[in-house]
Design an enzyme around this catalytic site. Structure first.
Site, short mmCIF file in Angstrom:
data_model
loop_
_atom_site.label_atom_id
_atom_site.label_comp_id
_atom_site.label_asym_id
_atom_site.label_seq_id
_atom_site.Cartn_x
_atom_site.Cartn_y
_atom_site.Cartn_z
N GLU A 211 0.83 -1.21 0.00
CA GLU A 211 0.00 0.00 0.00
C GLU A 211 0.86 1.26 0.00
O GLU A 211 0.62 2.19 -0.77
CB GLU A 211 -0.94 0.02 1.21
N ARG B 96 -9.25 3.89 -7.87
CA ARG B 96 -8.71 3.73 -6.52
C ARG B 96 -9.91 3.77 -5.57
O ARG B 96 -10.89 4.48 -5.82
CB ARG B 96 -7.73 4.84 -6.15
N ASN C 258 1.21 3.77 -3.21
CA ASN C 258 0.81 5.18 -3.06
C ASN C 258 1.92 6.12 -3.54
O ASN C 258 1.65 7.11 -4.22
CB ASN C 258 0.47 5.49 -1.61
N1 LIG Z 1 2.76 9.05 -1.20
C1 LIG Z 1 1.72 9.87 -1.44
N2 LIG Z 1 1.91 11.04 -2.09
C2 LIG Z 1 0.87 11.88 -2.35
N3 LIG Z 1 -0.42 11.62 -1.99
C3 LIG Z 1 -0.67 10.47 -1.34
C4 LIG Z 1 0.38 9.53 -1.02
N4 LIG Z 1 -0.17 8.49 -0.37
C5 LIG Z 1 -1.48 8.76 -0.26
N5 LIG Z 1 -1.80 9.95 -0.83
C6 LIG Z 1 -3.14 10.58 -0.86
O1 LIG Z 1 -3.96 9.95 0.10
C7 LIG Z 1 -5.14 9.43 -0.51
C8 LIG Z 1 -5.59 8.16 0.20
O2 LIG Z 1 -4.64 7.11 0.05
P1 LIG Z 1 -5.16 5.60 0.14
O3 LIG Z 1 -4.03 4.70 -0.14
O4 LIG Z 1 -5.89 5.42 1.42
O5 LIG Z 1 -6.24 5.52 -1.04
P2 LIG Z 1 -5.99 5.49 -2.62
O6 LIG Z 1 -4.56 5.21 -2.92
O7 LIG Z 1 -6.57 6.72 -3.22
O8 LIG Z 1 -6.88 4.23 -3.05
P3 LIG Z 1 -6.47 2.68 -2.88
O9 LIG Z 1 -5.27 2.61 -1.97
O10 LIG Z 1 -7.67 2.02 -2.25
O11 LIG Z 1 -6.20 2.19 -4.24
C9 LIG Z 1 -4.79 9.25 -1.97
O12 LIG Z 1 -5.91 9.28 -2.81
C10 LIG Z 1 -3.84 10.44 -2.22
O13 LIG Z 1 -4.58 11.62 -2.43
MG LIG Z 2 -3.51 3.68 -2.00
#
Ligand SMILES: Nc1ncnc2c1ncn2[C@@H]1O[C@H](COP(=O)(O)OP(=O)(O)OP(=O)(O)O)[C@@H](O)[C@H]1O
Ligand SMILES: [Mg+2]
Lengths: 106, 145
Positions: free
Chosen positions: B49, B107, B53
């Site tokens: 995860e 996502r 991200n």
């Molecule tokens: N490393 C990162 N850099 C920039 N923004 C991030 C980063 N990690 C998370 N985010 C932000 O936090 C939000 C939530 O992250 P999360 O992993 O919970 O969900 P997601 O990646 O959008 O969906 P999923 O993990 O279910 O595919 C993301 O949509 C993004 O906006």
């Molecule tokens: Mg994610």
């Protein structure tokens, strides 16, 4: 030749790979969507028999295909979930959205 | 239990093929703690995860680097995943289940929720245009009590 999908009439079985992550999700989505559109699929089965790993990218794949099947009035099932995949379904609440063969209750 | 101390550091391109590499490397590194299969899977999911991200949200350019540090101390594993990319304007909001800024990429906003569910402790620090660091810790052997 399809890499993930097997079709019988308007039933499509997607053999989910050993590891369903972001890297694998793109190709699987493309192939499944192409088959769903081309063959008017009514029943979509995700077969997790070979799957040992799935993360949130897999959740996106399943929710996306469920929505698509919803527009067509079709049904979606997930089968042969091992303990790990069941845990991912429970923690994400996916088991409430998609019919599975996993035991009821928490 | 044997008291161990060990640390490793990886730096890799922000390419999706490296998500699997990062998971497997961490899983191999923590075998000295004799984790259960479920504990290994929990850690692999959390790593996947955080790394995914960084690759999807942190960077546009796959040549940018994701850094992963994994440290074993006693029966605990600590992992930090860092990118120097876009950063998160509101970390508390980003960590809410179902919150995503990329719904068009399907996502689901479950990534941070999984990390919190599978690790004992999680800290996210981020600064817009500077990058994001996800630090997490898990005690191995907690299930046997
Ligand atoms: N490393 C990162 N850099 C920039 N923004 C991030 C980063 N990690 C998370 N985010 C932000 O936090 C939000 C939530 O992250 P999360 O992993 O919970 O969900 P997601 O990646 O959008 O969906 P999923 O993990 O279910 O595919 C993301 O949509 C993004 O906006
Ligand atoms: Mg994610």
């Amino acid at each position: 030749m399809e890499q993930y999908c097997e079709r019988e009439g308007n039933c499509l079985r997607v053999r989910v790979p050993k590891e369903l992550d972001h890297h694998e999700a793109g190709r699987l989505k493309l192939e499944a969507d192409m088959m769903i559109d081309a063959y008017h699929v009514k029943t979509l089965i995700f077969d997790f028999g070979e799957t040992e790993f799935m993360d949130s990218s897999g959740i996106g794949v399943l929710i996306g295909r469920s929505k698509k099947m919803g527009y067509y009035g079709g049904e979606v099932y997930a089968q042969n979930l091992n303990g790990r995949v069941q845990k991912i379904f429970r923690v994400s609440g996916l088991h409430a959205l998609i019919q599975t063969d996993m035991p009821k209750g928490e | 239990m044997m008291q161990s101390k060990n640390e490793m550091k990886l730096s890799f391109d922000a390419r999706s093929v490296n998500e699997g590499f990062a998971r497997v490397a961490v899983a191999a590194f923590i075998t000295e703690l004799n984790p259960t299969l479920d504990e290994v899977a929990d850690v692999k999911t959390a790593v996947s995860e955080a790394v995914t991200n960084a690759i999807i949200h942190g960077y546009d350019d796959p040549c940018e680097k994701v850094e992963l540090v994994c440290r074993i101390e006693g029966n605990q594993v600590e992992i930090a995943v860092t990118d120097t990319g876009k950063g998160i304007p509101d970390v508390a909001k980003a960590m809410e289940p179902f919150y995503t800024t990329k719904p068009e990429l399907e996502r689901s906003g479950m990534g941070f929720a999984f990390i919190e569910a599978f690790m004992d402790e999680v800290q996210v620090t981020s600064e817009v245009d500077r990058g994001t660091r996800v630090w997490m810790r898990k005690r191995i052997g907690a299930q046997e009590g």
